[in-house]
Design an enzyme around this catalytic site. Structure first.
Site, PDB file in Angstrom:
ATOM      1  N   PHE A 279      49.454   2.383  46.970  1.00  0.00           N
ATOM      2  CA  PHE A 279      49.262   3.768  47.408  1.00  0.00           C
ATOM      3  C   PHE A 279      49.036   3.749  48.913  1.00  0.00           C
ATOM      4  O   PHE A 279      47.928   3.517  49.367  1.00  0.00           O
ATOM      5  CB  PHE A 279      48.039   4.347  46.687  1.00  0.00           C
ATOM      6  CG  PHE A 279      48.062   5.845  46.529  1.00  0.00           C
ATOM      7  CD1 PHE A 279      49.180   6.588  46.845  1.00  0.00           C
ATOM      8  CD2 PHE A 279      46.949   6.511  46.042  1.00  0.00           C
ATOM      9  CE1 PHE A 279      49.201   7.974  46.678  1.00  0.00           C
ATOM     10  CE2 PHE A 279      46.957   7.892  45.872  1.00  0.00           C
ATOM     11  CZ  PHE A 279      48.086   8.614  46.190  1.00  0.00           C
TER      12      PHE A 279
ATOM     13  N   TYR B 269      25.559  -5.819  45.192  1.00  0.00           N
ATOM     14  CA  TYR B 269      26.871  -6.097  44.608  1.00  0.00           C
ATOM     15  C   TYR B 269      26.791  -6.320  43.091  1.00  0.00           C
ATOM     16  O   TYR B 269      26.960  -5.387  42.312  1.00  0.00           O
ATOM     17  CB  TYR B 269      27.596  -7.275  45.312  1.00  0.00           C
ATOM     18  CG  TYR B 269      29.058  -7.231  44.974  1.00  0.00           C
ATOM     19  CD1 TYR B 269      29.985  -6.649  45.824  1.00  0.00           C
ATOM     20  CD2 TYR B 269      29.523  -7.667  43.722  1.00  0.00           C
ATOM     21  CE1 TYR B 269      31.312  -6.525  45.460  1.00  0.00           C
ATOM     22  CE2 TYR B 269      30.843  -7.544  43.341  1.00  0.00           C
ATOM     23  CZ  TYR B 269      31.737  -6.977  44.214  1.00  0.00           C
ATOM     24  OH  TYR B 269      33.039  -6.833  43.847  1.00  0.00           O
TER      25      TYR B 269
ATOM     26  N   THR C  49      48.148  -5.013  50.081  1.00  0.00           N
ATOM     27  CA  THR C  49      47.170  -5.624  50.991  1.00  0.00           C
ATOM     28  C   THR C  49      46.309  -6.619  50.194  1.00  0.00           C
ATOM     29  O   THR C  49      46.384  -6.670  48.964  1.00  0.00           O
ATOM     30  CB  THR C  49      46.232  -4.563  51.630  1.00  0.00           C
ATOM     31  OG1 THR C  49      45.622  -3.806  50.587  1.00  0.00           O
ATOM     32  CG2 THR C  49      46.956  -3.624  52.570  1.00  0.00           C
ATOM     33  N   GLY C  50      45.487  -7.360  50.906  1.00  0.00           N
ATOM     34  CA  GLY C  50      44.459  -8.197  50.282  1.00  0.00           C
ATOM     35  C   GLY C  50      44.982  -9.167  49.240  1.00  0.00           C
ATOM     36  O   GLY C  50      46.040  -9.801  49.406  1.00  0.00           O
TER      37      GLY C  50
HETATM   38  P1  NAI Z   1      42.532  -4.069  49.237  1.00  0.00           P
HETATM   39  O1  NAI Z   1      41.865  -2.825  49.704  1.00  0.00           O
HETATM   40  O2  NAI Z   1      43.028  -5.022  50.259  1.00  0.00           O
HETATM   41  O3  NAI Z   1      43.799  -3.711  48.294  1.00  0.00           O
HETATM   42  C1  NAI Z   1      43.792  -2.662  47.409  1.00  0.00           C
HETATM   43  C2  NAI Z   1      45.189  -2.379  46.890  1.00  0.00           C
HETATM   44  O4  NAI Z   1      45.089  -1.317  45.934  1.00  0.00           O
HETATM   45  C3  NAI Z   1      46.204  -1.903  47.923  1.00  0.00           C
HETATM   46  O5  NAI Z   1      47.472  -2.441  47.622  1.00  0.00           O
HETATM   47  C4  NAI Z   1      46.230  -0.388  47.732  1.00  0.00           C
HETATM   48  O6  NAI Z   1      47.440   0.248  48.127  1.00  0.00           O
HETATM   49  C5  NAI Z   1      46.063  -0.331  46.241  1.00  0.00           C
HETATM   50  N1  NAI Z   1      45.566   0.964  45.755  1.00  0.00           N
HETATM   51  C6  NAI Z   1      44.373   1.560  45.973  1.00  0.00           C
HETATM   52  N2  NAI Z   1      44.302   2.730  45.307  1.00  0.00           N
HETATM   53  C7  NAI Z   1      45.482   2.887  44.638  1.00  0.00           C
HETATM   54  C8  NAI Z   1      46.011   3.861  43.779  1.00  0.00           C
HETATM   55  N3  NAI Z   1      45.330   4.954  43.430  1.00  0.00           N
HETATM   56  N4  NAI Z   1      47.263   3.670  43.304  1.00  0.00           N
HETATM   57  C9  NAI Z   1      48.011   2.578  43.636  1.00  0.00           C
HETATM   58  N5  NAI Z   1      47.528   1.610  44.426  1.00  0.00           N
HETATM   59  C10 NAI Z   1      46.293   1.755  44.931  1.00  0.00           C
HETATM   60  O7  NAI Z   1      41.507  -4.758  48.227  1.00  0.00           O
HETATM   61  P2  NAI Z   1      41.150  -6.248  47.831  1.00  0.00           P
HETATM   62  O8  NAI Z   1      39.914  -6.648  48.560  1.00  0.00           O
HETATM   63  O9  NAI Z   1      42.340  -7.131  47.859  1.00  0.00           O
HETATM   64  O10 NAI Z   1      40.670  -6.021  46.320  1.00  0.00           O
HETATM   65  C11 NAI Z   1      41.508  -6.215  45.201  1.00  0.00           C
HETATM   66  C12 NAI Z   1      40.636  -6.628  44.029  1.00  0.00           C
HETATM   67  O11 NAI Z   1      39.996  -7.877  44.339  1.00  0.00           O
HETATM   68  C13 NAI Z   1      39.506  -5.621  43.709  1.00  0.00           C
HETATM   69  O12 NAI Z   1      39.315  -5.562  42.334  1.00  0.00           O
HETATM   70  C14 NAI Z   1      38.298  -6.288  44.381  1.00  0.00           C
HETATM   71  O13 NAI Z   1      37.079  -5.889  43.820  1.00  0.00           O
HETATM   72  C15 NAI Z   1      38.604  -7.742  44.097  1.00  0.00           C
HETATM   73  N6  NAI Z   1      37.871  -8.724  44.929  1.00  0.00           N
HETATM   74  C16 NAI Z   1      37.744  -8.564  46.284  1.00  0.00           C
HETATM   75  C17 NAI Z   1      37.008  -9.478  47.019  1.00  0.00           C
HETATM   76  C18 NAI Z   1      36.858  -9.330  48.503  1.00  0.00           C
HETATM   77  O14 NAI Z   1      35.994  -9.993  49.076  1.00  0.00           O
HETATM   78  N7  NAI Z   1      37.671  -8.553  49.166  1.00  0.00           N
HETATM   79  C19 NAI Z   1      36.369 -10.641  46.385  1.00  0.00           C
HETATM   80  C20 NAI Z   1      36.649 -10.757  44.979  1.00  0.00           C
HETATM   81  C21 NAI Z   1      37.346  -9.799  44.273  1.00  0.00           C
END
Ligand code: NAI
Length: 396
Positions: free
Chosen positions: A73, A234, A50-51
C-alpha cells in the site's frame, strides 16, 4: 526535480527514486553473492515493498529464482511530489526482475480489504495457478475489518501500568525520559485487530478456498520478542498482545490447511530500523545500543541478511524447520545472545545525551533511517535532477 530529505518526527516526507533503486540493487547483489537457495518457486508477499517483506521478496526471487506477486500500500508520485519509498523500491524490483527474466507482478492497495484479496487471488489463478509460499509482512497503524466495516487503530502502549524509561530523538541524539500511560481494554482490542492474526487467517482461508495453495504450501508471518528492557512497551504491551495473537493464529492456520498439508509459521526477527519500528518509543535507543555491540561482534544484520538466513538456514535446508518450545522460528538468536544483551543492559544504564555517541551507534541508526527513504547511498548523485514520476511496471 532535486530531491532532499524532509523529516517530520519519525517520518520522512520525501523519497529518492535513484536511492531506492540502489537500496534494492544492493540487496539483490547481497543475495546473489550468497549463492542459491533451494527454495520456493511461486511466492506471494503481502507487504512486499519495504522492510522484511521487500527483503523476503528479493530473497525469493534472486536466491531461489521464484516468481513473485507483491502486495503493498504505497503512495504514487505526482508532479513535483515524490512517491513513498515502497513505491520506488517496487518500481526498482520490477525492473530488476524483468532484467533477470523472472516473473514479477505487483498490486497496490489495501491488503485488509476483500477487494485486494480477490484481485490477488485472481491473478495467482490466472498466471501461476498456485503459490507455494505466502509471506505475511504487513505493518500498519490502521485496519478496516471488511466483515464489520469497523476501522481499528493500533496504539503502542504498556498494559496495566504507566511505563517510564529512556528514549532518544534519533535526529538530535538527545536522550530524555518518556512516560506512556497504560492502554485501555479498547486500545488492546484495537491493536490486536490491526496487528494480530485475523487478517492473516482471512488471507489463508481465501487462498485455500480458491484452490490457490500448492500441496505442502507454507506461510510465514513475522514477530518480535526482544529483551526485558523493552518488554513493558513491546512484548508485554499492546503490540505484544497482537503478536501473541499472530503466533496463536499460526496453529489455527496449519489446522485449516490440512487439505494441502500446508504449514503456517511465525518467524521471530531481529529489531531493525524500519518505518514501523522507528515509531515505537524506547526502541530507537535500544536499537542504537544493540547495533553498536552487534557490529563490534561482527554479527550485525539488516533485513536482507536476516531474510536470507531465514530462507537458507531455517526454512529451506532440506530438513525439518527448527522451532522453539512455542513453535516459533528464531532468527533473533544473535540479538538475544547473552553476551549481546548483557552489554546492551550495561550501556542502557549509562546512556544519556553525552555518552550515547560513544556507546551507541546513533550514526548507524540515522544512516539506516535515511536509507529507508533512498537517501545516503554511496554512488547516488543527490545533486542531480531526477524524474520523480517513476511508474511501477507490471502493476495490476
Ligand atoms: P515496514 O513498515 O517496512 O513494511 C510494511 C509493509 O506493509 C509495506 O510493504 C507496506 O506497504 C505494507 N502495508 C502496510 N499497510 C498495508 C495495507 N493496508 N495494505 C497493503 N500493504 C500494506 O515494516 P516491517 O518493519 O518490515 O514489518 C513487517 C513485519 O515484521 C511486521 O509484522 C513487524 O511487526 C515485524 N517485525 C519487525 C521488526 C522490526 O524491528 N522492524 C522486528 C521483528 C518483526
Amino acid at each position: 526535480m532535486i530531491i532532499e530529505p524532509r523529516m517530520r518526527g519519525f517520518i520522512c516526507l520525501t523519497a529518492h527514486p535513484k536511492g531506492c533503486e540502489k537500496n534494492v540493487s544492493n540487496q539483490i547483489e547481497y543475495v546473489k553473492s550468497k549463492g542459491k537457495v533451494n527454495g520456493p518457486k511461486k511466492v506471494l508477499v503481502i507487504g512486499a515493498s519495504t522492510g522484511f517483506g521487500l527483503a523476503s521478496r528479493i530473497t525469493s526471487a534472486f536466491a531461489a529464482g521464484a516468481a513473485t506477486i507483491g502486495v503493498f500500500f504505497e503512495k504514487a508520485p505526482e508532479k513535483g511530489k515524490t512517491a513513498s519509498p515502497g513505491w520506488y523500491n517496487s518500481a526498482a524490483f520490477q525492473q530488476e526482475a524483468k532484467k533477470a527474466g523472472l516473473y514479477a507482478k505487483s498490486i497496490n492497495g489495501d491488503a485488509f480489504s476483500d477487494e485486494i484479496k480477490k484481485k490477488t487471488i485472481d491473478l495467482i489463478k490466472k498466471d501461476l495457478g498456485q503459490v507455494d509460499l505466502v509471506i505475511y509482512s504487513l505493518a500498519s497503524p490502521v485496519r478496516t475489518n471488511p466483515r464489520t466495516g469497523i476501522t481499528h487503530r493500533s496504539v503502542l502502549k504498556p498494559i496495566g501500568q504507566k511505563f517510564t524509561n529512556k528514549t532518544v530523538d534519533f535526529h538530535t541524539g538527545v536522550v530524555t525520559t518518556v512516560s506512556i500511560e497504560p492502554a485501555s481494554e479498547e486500545d488492546i482490542a484495537n491493536t490486536v485487530a490491526v496487528m494480530g492474526g485475523e487478517d492473516w487467517e482471512m488471507w489463508m482461508t481465501a487462498l485455500s478456498e480458491a484452490g490457490a495453495l500448492a500441496q505442502n504450501a507454507m506461510t510465514i508471518a513475522y514477530s518480535y520478542i526482544g529483551p526485558a528492557l523493552t518488554e513493558a512497551v513491546y512484548r508485554k504491551g499492546t503490540i505484544g498482545r497482537a503478536k501473541d495473537h499472530l503466533e496463536a493464529t499460526a496453529f489455527k492456520i496449519t489446522d485449516n490447511l490440512k487439505k494441502v498439508n500446508g504449514k503456517a509459521y511465525v518467524s521471530v526477527n531481529k529489531a531493525l530500523v524500519t518505518q514501523a519500528s522507528s515509531a515505537i518509543p524506547v526502541i530507537p535507543l535500544y536499537i542504537s545500543l544493540l547495533y553498536k555491540t552487534m557490529k563490534e561482534n561482527k554479527i550485525h544484520e539488516g533485513c536482507i541478511e536476516q531474510m536470507h538466513r531465514l530462507f537458507k538456514d531455517r526454512l529451506f535446508t532440506g530438513g525439518a524447520i527448527p522451532t522453539d518450545d512455542k513453535g516459533r522460528i528464531r532468527i533473533d538468536d544473535w540479538e538475544m545472545r547473552d553476551d549481546i544483551q548483557k552489554k546492551v543492559a550495561e550501556w542502557w544504564e549509562q546512556a544519556d545525551t553525552e555518552t550515547l555517541p560513544k556507546i551507541g551507534d546513533l550514526a548507524g541508526y540515522k544512516s539506516d533511517f535515511l536509507n529507508l527513504f533512498g537517501f545516503g547511498f554511496a554512488g547516488v548523485n543527490y545533486a542531480e535532477d531526477v524524474n520523480e514520476n517513476v511508474p511501477i511496471e507490471e502493476l495490476q
